[in-house]
Each structure stands twice: as structure tokens, then as C-alpha cells.
Design a protein around this motif. Structure first.
Motif, PDB file in Angstrom:
ATOM      1  N   THR A 133     -12.518   7.048  -6.225  1.00  0.00           N
ATOM      2  CA  THR A 133     -12.125   5.639  -6.337  1.00  0.00           C
ATOM      3  C   THR A 133     -13.342   4.750  -6.134  1.00  0.00           C
TER       4      THR A 133
ATOM      5  N   SER B 235       0.836  -1.191   0.000  1.00  0.00           N
ATOM      6  CA  SER B 235       0.000   0.000   0.000  1.00  0.00           C
ATOM      7  C   SER B 235       0.875   1.246   0.000  1.00  0.00           C
TER       8      SER B 235
ATOM      9  N   HIS C 150      -2.869  -1.970  -2.798  1.00  0.00           N
ATOM     10  CA  HIS C 150      -3.988  -2.389  -1.947  1.00  0.00           C
ATOM     11  C   HIS C 150      -4.748  -1.228  -1.332  1.00  0.00           C
TER      12      HIS C 150
ATOM     13  N   LEU D 261     -10.564   0.891  -3.917  1.00  0.00           N
ATOM     14  CA  LEU D 261      -9.362   1.093  -3.112  1.00  0.00           C
ATOM     15  C   LEU D 261      -9.685   1.105  -1.625  1.00  0.00           C
TER      16      LEU D 261
ATOM     17  N   GLU E 101      -5.111   3.321  -6.955  1.00  0.00           N
ATOM     18  CA  GLU E 101      -6.058   2.288  -7.368  1.00  0.00           C
ATOM     19  C   GLU E 101      -5.683   1.718  -8.736  1.00  0.00           C
TER      20      GLU E 101
END
Length: 252
Positions: A54, A6, A31, A57, A26
Motif C-alpha cells: 500500500t 476503517s 481510512h 493507507l 486502500e
């Protein structure tokens, strides 16, 4: 294990910038987007902006200090976020007295008022145990891969469901190296972090990822925990700097 990867950014970037950064995260297939909450950067407001740009996400706060922001305020702000992809990272903040009780109470209240997962920022063993037993796991920080592996194993023993995430300060552009060094020196000077480095017998500089050591380092970290959060240290704070970081991280 092979951890999720991430990206982490500072809430001080502001909701508008973070709303533009989130789709990049994303689209890269990473992640989650973690946003630090600071006095000059509201993580929950930033994530509300990111949620609008998003669709899938995971959105996380890393972390909201419960000595500065009341739990009722956190829960109220979280109401406007998609709970199925929200992680509420909370921490004790700077007030040391009663920290465990304060965080345990906050976890319980958030469980009552939101369906989001709750992660606890944890340095010491008692807070890590609380995070594994009472919450959905700990958010670790400033650790070598070996130290992270040991702490993750402890958390998994304490709570079989525990998800162990780890913040790793990372510079991928050589031009960001000086900012990474400044960040490292700053945290090494904080008393609670200095005590933790001494307790673990590690140096702050051994817990970061640099441009030349990233490929090997990220593999070691991904083998240690469930989720590696690359706290992006970039040459500047333009959206373009973060987009370049995200592209490099995804490619690597």
C-alpha cells in the motif's frame, strides 16, 4: 461529526493474507486497516507486510497488550513501518494490577522512540481519561451508538486533540451471522467485558452490526465517534471473504 470508516481484521490471518487484503482496503477508499495482535497473530509483522503493498493507507494495531509484549519490542518492530501512517494501538492486556501505570509508562516510552500516533484500548473511565490526556485518544469497543457518543464526548472534553476510534463487530454476509453470534457470546462471557456491559446497562448483542441492520447502524455509529472500525466477521477466513466484505462496506 461524520466518522471515518476503517476495517479491522485478526492478526492470526498472517502477514501474507493481510498483505493481500490491505490493497483492497486502500482501493475501496476506506481510512485504515486495523490488525488485532494475538499470541498467534503478530500485528506489527502483518502491518509491515501491508505497508509493502500500500502507499497511503493508515495502518493500525488494535491493540498490542503491553503485559505480553515489551515496549522496547513494539518500538523496535515499529521502526520498520511508515510512521506517517502508523497508529500504535496498545492496551493493558489481562494483568489488572498496575494497569494504568503500565499503560501510561508505555505511552511515554513510545512517544520517545517513535513518531507514530499512540491510541489506547480503553474500557473503564480511568483508562479512557488516560488515553485522552496522555495519548492520542482511546480505542473503544463493544458499545451501542448512544454509549459511544457519551464516551467520545468525555474524551474530547479531557483532551481536545483526542481521536476517538470504535471497534464494531460487523457481519455483512448472512452466512457470517453464526460467527458473529459466537464472537458476541464469547466476549459477553469475559469477566471484564461482562462487568462493563452491566455497568453501562447494555447487552453485547446490541453493540454489533448485522446484515439487515447495517445501513442504519453505521450511520448512528458515524455520528458518535471520529472513526468506526468495522471488525470484519466473514463466513470464512479466505482473502476472498474479506475482499467481499470490504466491497460491501465501501458500497454501503
Amino acid at each position: 461529526m461524520t466518522a471515518l470508516v476503517s476495517i479491522g481484521v485478526a492478526g492470526a490471518l498472517g502477514p501474507d493474507a493481510i498483505a493481500r487484503i490491505a490493497p483492497e482496503v486502500e482501493a475501496a477508499g476506506l481510512h485504515a486497516l486495523w490488525v488485532n495482535d494475538t499470541p498467534d497473530g503478530d500485528a506489527l509483522a502483518a502491518l509491515a507486510a501491508a505497508a509493502r503493498t500500500t502507499a497511503t493507507l493508515t495502518l493500525a494495531t488494535g491493540v498490542v497488550p503491553v503485559d505480553r509484549r515489551r515496549v522496547a519490542e513494539i518500538a523496535r518492530a515499529a521502526r520498520h513501518l511508515p510512521h506517517d501512517r502508523l497508529v500504535l494501538g496498545i492496551g493493558s492486556g489481562h494483568a489488572r494490577a498496575g494497569a494504568l501505570a503500565r499503560v501510561r509508562d508505555a505511552v511515554g516510552q513510545l512517544r520517545e522512540h517513535t513518531r507514530a500516533r499512540v491510541i489506547v484500548g480503553a474500557l473503564g473511565p480511568k483508562m479512557r481519561t488516560l488515553a485522552a490526556r496522555d495519548a492520542d485518544g482511546p480505542l473503544l469497543s463493544w458499545l451501542t451508538p448512544a454509549a459511544a457518543r457519551m464516551q467520545a464526548a468525555d474524551a474530547h472534553r479531557e483532551g481536545g486533540h483526542a481521536h476517538v476510534a470504535l471497534y464494531v463487530r460487523t457481519a455483512l454476509d448472512p452466512a457470517a451471522r453464526s460467527r458473529l453470534e459466537e464472537e458476541t457470546d464469547r466476549y459477553a462471557g469475559f469477566p471484564n467485558y461482562a462487568a462493563n456491559f452491566a455497568r453501562l446497562d447494555i447487552a453485547a448483542a446490541d453493540t454489533v452490526l448485522t446484515p439487515d441492520g447495517f445501513a442504519t447502524g453505521i450511520r448512528d455509529y458515524r455520528d458518535a465517534v471520529d472513526e468506526v472500525v468495522l471488525r470484519a466477521i466473514t463466513p470464512g477466513d479466505d482473502v476472498a471473504d474479506y475482499a467481499a466484505f470490504i466491497e460491501q462496506a465501501a458500497r454501503a
